[in-house]
Design a protein around this motif. Sequence first.
Motif, short mmCIF file in Angstrom:
data_model
loop_
_atom_site.label_atom_id
_atom_site.label_comp_id
_atom_site.label_asym_id
_atom_site.label_seq_id
_atom_site.Cartn_x
_atom_site.Cartn_y
_atom_site.Cartn_z
N ASP A 1 -7.58 8.11 1.25
CA ASP A 1 -6.54 7.36 1.21
C ASP A 1 -6.31 6.57 -0.06
O ASP A 1 -7.15 6.41 -0.32
CB ASP A 1 -6.64 5.96 2.45
CG ASP A 1 -5.87 6.13 4.05
OD1 ASP A 1 -6.02 7.15 3.82
OD2 ASP A 1 -6.34 4.73 5.06
N LEU B 1 -5.07 4.54 -3.44
CA LEU B 1 -5.59 3.29 -4.15
C LEU B 1 -4.24 3.01 -5.12
O LEU B 1 -3.57 3.89 -5.50
CB LEU B 1 -6.93 3.58 -4.94
CG LEU B 1 -7.97 3.06 -3.75
CD1 LEU B 1 -9.45 3.40 -4.28
CD2 LEU B 1 -8.12 2.86 -2.34
N GLN C 1 -10.67 -0.65 1.78
CA GLN C 1 -9.80 0.79 1.44
C GLN C 1 -10.98 1.39 0.73
O GLN C 1 -10.44 2.33 0.17
CB GLN C 1 -8.98 -0.34 0.23
CG GLN C 1 -7.74 -1.07 0.58
CD GLN C 1 -6.79 -1.51 -0.70
OE1 GLN C 1 -7.85 -3.08 -1.00
NE2 GLN C 1 -6.28 -1.35 -0.96
N ILE D 1 -9.44 -3.99 -5.03
CA ILE D 1 -9.36 -3.34 -3.50
C ILE D 1 -10.27 -4.28 -2.86
O ILE D 1 -11.35 -5.24 -3.09
CB ILE D 1 -9.87 -1.66 -3.63
CG1 ILE D 1 -11.16 -1.55 -4.40
CG2 ILE D 1 -7.89 -1.05 -4.65
CD1 ILE D 1 -10.94 -0.57 -4.09
N ALA E 1 1.17 -1.41 -0.04
CA ALA E 1 0.13 -0.23 -0.09
C ALA E 1 0.82 1.17 0.06
O ALA E 1 0.11 2.86 -0.39
CB ALA E 1 -0.94 0.26 1.15
#
Length: 578
Positions: free
Chosen positions: A107, A109, A98, A94, A48
């Motif tokens: 956040d 991806l 996520q 995902i 990630a």
Amino acid sequence: MSSKSFNVASKNRRKRISTVIQAVILLLLVVTLIRIVWITDRYEPSDASKYTNTKGFVALSYFGVARNESSKYVGRDTLRQQLTLLREQGFETISQDQVTNFLENGDALPEKALFLSFEDGRNDSSIFAQPVLEALNYRATMFTYADKMESSDTKFLKPRDLKPMIRSGYWELGSNGYQLTYINTFNDQGELLGVIPENDVPDKTDIEYYNHYLMDYLRDEYLISTESKQEMENRITKDYANMKTIYESSFGFVPKSYAIMHANSLYNNMNEYVEEVNDKNIRDTFGIHFNRDQTAYNDNESDIYNLTRVQAIPSWSVNHLLMKLQQDSPYDISFFEGDATLSARFKTTNAVLEAGKESLIVTTYPGKEGVVTLQDEIPTDSTLTTRMTGAVMGEQSISLQDSSTGKTYVLALAKNILSLYEDELGEKKKIKQVMLSPIDWDGKDFSFNKATQYTYEDTQAGSRIVEGEYPRTLPNDRQLKLHLDAEELSVWIDGKQMLSVPSDIKDTFYVKLGGQSLQSNTGFQKDEGTIYDSTFEGLRIEQSDQVIYDTAPTRSERIIGQLKTRWDRTVDYFIETF
């Protein structure tokens, strides 16, 4: 005596060889079944820290997966091909966490983020999707109905199946709700059928209108409510409560992700009080809601309780799916050309081409008429044969263009009508039109927008199947033969001569294969978009004994194909039997 000894020894040797072969086959079957039925690998999340995408993700859903294509379920080979091509282009799956972290916290991806899911919690979907997920290291959500957890219906996954799937990391649990039950149901005679659980529907073609259990008040034959606002709220809230109870007792938690049945109704002109109670229960119960199913892309401004996914239609070619993702998202998409040598012989216009040994699939750009042109100049006195298998509710075309003057004869097949046009300097004129013999189909092939808001007058108007309209997924199956000489153009369909007209093409011509989507004259069928697959099987062009183009498989290719089919059937037998 020696002769007898020799025969016995020979027989014993053959028996041993036969036993070894049978043992090898049995071992292969066992290994194959273990790989298909039992999960032996574990999902490995990607790093990630390397993610940089803060813009959005695509969501792709499959209603179901079966061993072979059907009007309802995607075939396992198609699933493997589609997801493999997405993986090769950099798409990474995902998780539900996520999605929430992206939309709530910003956040990042993966660059090409894909939320993959399967609907209805079907056993066959898990069996046939599992090897694909393992091979690609993909993760998916399995949406389920809570009431199936305690039912005896073997078509659906149970907690004993889902728990090891979840532990493997390849799967997450999602929900389609408590039950799939129809309310306010009417047949095509305008008769009220009432409340019907899906398994109690004797024939879905008997249903002309319905709504989902959560989508409206219960109503009488005049569509007047039979329950108060409080009764409606209690009924719908109880449905969510029953769902939560089953998930909590079966798994110890309620899934985070929800995909309501049926899509596109909530927040779309439904009764405001019904909408309110659903919205409250959804927000109190779930963290994600995929409410829509018409487009694929969700950006960073998307409402986490009104997300969208695209459902892959079984009749779509792989390029159709890729074209849809390109249409909906900002991602650069590469298309599948099939056999590169064959594909290189064609020039494309407003289309992409998948060229195979047995078929050519021309996938159009959205809303465009797509054409591929064979670059060979074809001499007159030539014959073209092919089987046209694109959707009936679209237009497939074959054009013969004079290589000197540009004058073109266009043969078009649309809605079971064969038309011949003459196109000279951009002026298109219809020469002849012929209605072809009826196509066999039944109401099961139709996919109506049944779960919608409708009026009493609608329910009394009779069947919505109108003359000249066909199911949008119904394929053509017409064997076509064209012969063009210096005097005449002749056309045969299924062995019967349909057209014969004078021709002005005297020397050589180009062959163009095309197609375009057509809109239905009614709005009742589910919209499948403006992309069209124009499919031509076994294309062969020849002059006397000289073959100019031929996509028919060789003898060895046919034998290999037959052996593969027999092997697949053997494995399928063991899966279904044991």
